[in-house]
Design an enzyme around this catalytic site. Structure first.
Site, mmCIF file in Angstrom:
data_model
loop_
_atom_site.group_PDB
_atom_site.id
_atom_site.type_symbol
_atom_site.label_atom_id
_atom_site.label_comp_id
_atom_site.label_asym_id
_atom_site.label_seq_id
_atom_site.Cartn_x
_atom_site.Cartn_y
_atom_site.Cartn_z
ATOM 1 N N HIS A 474 0.816 -1.220 0.000
ATOM 2 C CA HIS A 474 0.000 0.000 0.000
ATOM 3 C C HIS A 474 0.848 1.267 0.000
ATOM 4 C CE1 HIS A 474 -3.417 -2.524 1.991
ATOM 5 N NE2 HIS A 474 -3.233 -2.800 0.715
HETATM 6 C C1 LIG Z 1 0.830 -7.051 -5.235
HETATM 7 C C2 LIG Z 1 -0.136 -5.986 -4.838
HETATM 8 C C3 LIG Z 1 -1.275 -6.337 -4.102
HETATM 9 C C4 LIG Z 1 -2.172 -5.339 -3.705
HETATM 10 N N1 LIG Z 1 -3.353 -5.709 -3.130
HETATM 11 C C5 LIG Z 1 -4.298 -4.759 -2.897
HETATM 12 C C6 LIG Z 1 -5.599 -5.128 -2.463
HETATM 13 O O1 LIG Z 1 -5.962 -6.293 -2.354
HETATM 14 N N2 LIG Z 1 -6.475 -4.131 -2.187
HETATM 15 C C7 LIG Z 1 -6.156 -2.823 -2.323
HETATM 16 O O2 LIG Z 1 -6.997 -1.970 -2.037
HETATM 17 N N3 LIG Z 1 -4.934 -2.447 -2.766
HETATM 18 C C8 LIG Z 1 -4.025 -3.385 -3.094
HETATM 19 N N4 LIG Z 1 -2.817 -3.021 -3.618
HETATM 20 C C9 LIG Z 1 -2.540 -1.577 -3.813
HETATM 21 C C10 LIG Z 1 -3.286 -0.975 -5.000
HETATM 22 O O3 LIG Z 1 -3.247 -1.841 -6.099
HETATM 23 C C11 LIG Z 1 -2.653 0.373 -5.386
HETATM 24 O O4 LIG Z 1 -2.494 1.199 -4.257
HETATM 25 C C12 LIG Z 1 -3.500 1.147 -6.398
HETATM 26 O O5 LIG Z 1 -3.842 0.313 -7.475
HETATM 27 C C13 LIG Z 1 -2.723 2.362 -6.860
HETATM 28 O O6 LIG Z 1 -3.392 3.005 -7.903
HETATM 29 P P1 LIG Z 1 -2.668 4.186 -8.704
HETATM 30 O O7 LIG Z 1 -3.666 4.730 -9.667
HETATM 31 O O8 LIG Z 1 -2.047 5.116 -7.721
HETATM 32 O O9 LIG Z 1 -1.450 3.512 -9.460
HETATM 33 P P2 LIG Z 1 -1.364 2.289 -10.474
HETATM 34 O O10 LIG Z 1 -2.590 1.455 -10.448
HETATM 35 O O11 LIG Z 1 -0.075 1.612 -10.198
HETATM 36 O O12 LIG Z 1 -1.331 2.989 -11.894
HETATM 37 C C14 LIG Z 1 -0.236 3.710 -12.393
HETATM 38 C C15 LIG Z 1 -0.242 3.547 -13.910
HETATM 39 O O13 LIG Z 1 0.624 4.502 -14.472
HETATM 40 C C16 LIG Z 1 1.391 3.884 -15.488
HETATM 41 N N5 LIG Z 1 2.623 4.662 -15.613
HETATM 42 C C17 LIG Z 1 3.572 4.821 -14.670
HETATM 43 N N6 LIG Z 1 4.561 5.603 -15.136
HETATM 44 C C18 LIG Z 1 4.209 5.966 -16.390
HETATM 45 C C19 LIG Z 1 4.823 6.774 -17.373
HETATM 46 N N7 LIG Z 1 5.988 7.382 -17.157
HETATM 47 N N8 LIG Z 1 4.188 6.926 -18.566
HETATM 48 C C20 LIG Z 1 2.999 6.331 -18.808
HETATM 49 N N9 LIG Z 1 2.374 5.539 -17.902
HETATM 50 C C21 LIG Z 1 2.976 5.364 -16.690
HETATM 51 C C22 LIG Z 1 1.614 2.481 -14.952
HETATM 52 O O14 LIG Z 1 2.024 1.578 -15.953
HETATM 53 C C23 LIG Z 1 0.253 2.176 -14.363
HETATM 54 O O15 LIG Z 1 -0.632 1.635 -15.314
HETATM 55 C C24 LIG Z 1 -1.907 -3.979 -4.021
HETATM 56 C C25 LIG Z 1 -0.774 -3.633 -4.766
HETATM 57 C C26 LIG Z 1 0.098 -4.623 -5.186
HETATM 58 C C27 LIG Z 1 1.298 -4.216 -5.999
#
Ligand SMILES: Cc1cc2nc3c(=O)[nH]c(=O)nc-3n(C[C@H](O)[C@H](O)[C@H](O)COP(=O)(O)OP(=O)(O)OC[C@H]3O[C@@H](n4cnc5c(N)ncnc54)[C@H](O)[C@@H]3O)c2cc1C
Length: 538
Positions: A474
């Site tokens: 997280h």
């Molecule tokens: C193994 C694992 C298990 C987890 N389990 C849970 C769970 O069960 N429940 C829960 O609530 N949370 C869980 N989490 C946490 C949750 O998935 C994340 O906190 C949440 O998805 C984050 O969302 P976000 O939009 O911040 O980032 P992300 O979903 O990581 O999205 C970021 C996106 O930006 C893209 N990106 C990054 N840099 C660039 C760039 N320079 N140019 C273009 N694109 C780019 C990436 O490829 C990605 O698609 C888990 C995480 C992991 C890794």
């Protein structure tokens, strides 16, 4: 060079929500850029075999620095790289926290982000058979369902929570978190449905004013003075420039968003100069406040001859084939599928600890944990269970820094796990709560060896934590939202980046303080609120 009104960077969890909502207005053009591919990964669709994606092209493959608080171990941090982002390779648990978590955000400077507002958003976006009610929604884009379980031990773990006196069975996202629950997840009919699937439906993708460009890695936000004018990105080995007539919105996640900000000249001035980066805005909070929910397991093996666990390998070819044919078999289950929350004082509005119930005693295959498995004996083959104790409000904070000005180089990730001694003490306390469950009638027949032992003194727990503390994945907080009077605030409550114009951040990096839940739900909520704020600003 092309141009759009809005450029959203990252089609992970929050990004698709924003792109979808903004493009509801046919008068504006939106481009959504994603470094990875579309989600072409079958294993990601399963509840049990998703971790086949760890270390693959769909994973950014991050790792922390050596963590002094846990004996110098480094922790692996997968992050999804495809449309769907980290929701491609996560467990999918939808645990929203409690209103008090968000009231704290508002109280500490994120005006307007209080619990009542968060709840309104959650009820609007959910589609769960536990609603509609004051607490739960139905008919929204995010479809939720209860996790299936192949063994009665899953229920016995929930009964144990009640027998230990922590609360009845109930809905953890309902009126009180002090219940035992088979939590809900983003799977529907045993198939993962990411927030990206939910918001970027075929109908949305057909909009003429929305373009999704995959395999496009943004290397920099471009500025005209201090106004964000667009982005530079790489695709197919070529550099491209995309102008943003109104705004750039960064939704690249807790690691990549602050990295991009710094590569673009927005961050702590001295650190940027160290890497020869021209400073556009000195924003000292970028990369600060990195935190995570630390967790550690109580591992229990059953007496020989007693079954109850589910030990089959979910990642085998046979398991995937079975899941493909009728959504059954080992790949259809994730063994950690129950939860309950605990308060240190016995009933505060915001819980302190989370207990995650797992009907497989083996430690996750990607975890380097050695201690408990050695003590518990042949744990890979033995029946039993484990209970993960999660510290919901850690005080430890770390940093994210650039390793170099080269956008291809991974940043330096130091969450400072257990660097605050209070966190270590509280994690021990949380594990002792977990142990109480092992002594209940419902778990008696599955319980032979408990590690750490029930009568162990604190030093044994400390030893166990050194080898077994693990991440809940997280990571949050590296572009903290708050009041701009605080010098470490990165974005104001409208998610606008300090010191520049035309640039917002909307993803898990703006989370000021982790909630008593997990981070998918707040990331989606942040995406929804971001779209509203942007539309209201027009
Ligand atoms: C193994 C694992 C298990 C987890 N389990 C849970 C769970 O069960 N429940 C829960 O609530 N949370 C869980 N989490 C946490 C949750 O998935 C994340 O906190 C949440 O998805 C984050 O969302 P976000 O939009 O911040 O980032 P992300 O979903 O990581 O999205 C970021 C996106 O930006 C893209 N990106 C990054 N840099 C660039 C760039 N320079 N140019 C273009 N694109 C780019 C990436 O490829 C990605 O698609 C888990 C995480 C992991 C890794």
């Amino acid at each position: 060079m092309s141009s759009s009104h809005y450029v959203v960077v990252g089609a992970g969890t929050a990004g698709p929500v924003i792109a979808s909502r903004l493009s509801e207005d046919p008068a504006v053009n939106v481009v959504l850029l994603e470094a990875g591919k579309e989600n072409v990964y079958e294993a990601s669709r399963t509840q049990g075999a998703f971790f086949k994606l760890f270390g693959s092209e769909a994973d950014w493959q991050y790792e922390t620095t050596a963590q002094a608080g846990i004996g110098g171990r480094a922790i692996t941090h997968p992050r999804g790289k495809a449309v769907g982002g980290s929701c491609l390779l996560n467990i999918g648990a939808w645990l929203r926290g409690v209103p008090g978590d968000y009231d704290r955000w508002a109280h500490e400077g994120a005006a307007g982000w209080d619990g009542a507002e968060a709840l309104r958003t959650y009820v609007r976006i959910e589609d769960t058979d536990r609603g509609p009610s004051e607490w739960r929604g139905s008919g929204g884009p995010i479809t939720l369902s209860d996790l299936p379980a192949p063994t009665a031990l899953a229920d016995d773990l929930l009964f144990a929570f009640t027998e230990a006196g922590y609360g009845p069975r109930g809905d953890v996202d309902g009126a009180t978190p002090y219940v035992a629950d088979r939590y809900q997840s983003i799977f529907k009919a045993r198939t993962r449905r990411t927030p990206a699937d939910a918001y970027l439906t075929d109908e949305v993708r057909a909009r003429p004013n929305l373009r999704i460009i995959t395999e496009a890695t943004v290397t920099k936000v471009l500025f005209d003075g201090t106004r964000a004018s667009g982005v530079a990105y790489e695709k197919g080995g070529t550099e491209h420039v995309l102008n943003a007539e109104r705004e750039v919105i960064l939704s690249a996640g807790t690691i990549n968003t602050p990295q991009l900000l710094m590569l673009s000249g927005v961050g702590p001035a001295a650190h940027l100069r160290e890497h020869g980066i021209e400073v556009i805005a000195d924003v000292p909070g970028v990369g600060e406040n990195l935190h995570d929910h630390p967790t550690a397991p109580v591992v229990v093996t059953a007496p020989r001859g007693v079954g109850g666990s589910y030990l089959a390998d979910p990642t085998s070819d046979e398991a995937l084939a079975q899941w493909r044919s009728d959504r059954s078999g080992p790949a259809a289950f994730f063994s950690q599928n129950g939860v309950g929350f605990v308060s240190r004082t016995g009933g505060s509005l915001v819980p302190d600890y989370e207990l995650l119930f797992d009907y497989n005693p083996a430690i996750a295959s990607n975890s380097p944990v050695g201690g408990p498995t050695a003590e518990a004996g042949e744990v890979e083959q033995r029946n039993g269970y484990k209970i993960w104790a999660v510290l919901l409000h850690p005080k430890s904070r770390g940093t994210l820094r650039l390793a170099s000005a080269d956008s291809h180089e991974k940043p330096i990730i130091d969450p400072g796990y257990l660097s605050d001694p209070d966190d270590r003490a509280q994690l021990v306390e949380a594990m002792r709560h977990a142990q109480k469950l092992t002594q209940t009638p419902s778990l008696a027949r599955y319980t032979e060896t408990v590690y750490p032992a029930v009568d162990a003194d604190d030093s044994v727990f400390h030893e166990a934590i050194l080898s077994s503390m693990y991440t809940t994945y997280h990571l949050a907080g590296t572009a903290r939202m708050g009041d701009l009077s605080d010098p470490l605030t990165v974005v104001d409550p409208q998610l606008r980046v300090r010191g520049v114009t035309g640039l917002r951040v909307a993803d898990a990096s703006v989370i000021p303080t982790l909630i008593s839940g997990h981070t998918i739900a707040p990331s989606v909520m942040i995406g929804e609120r971001a779209a509203q704020l942007i539309r209201n600003a027009d």
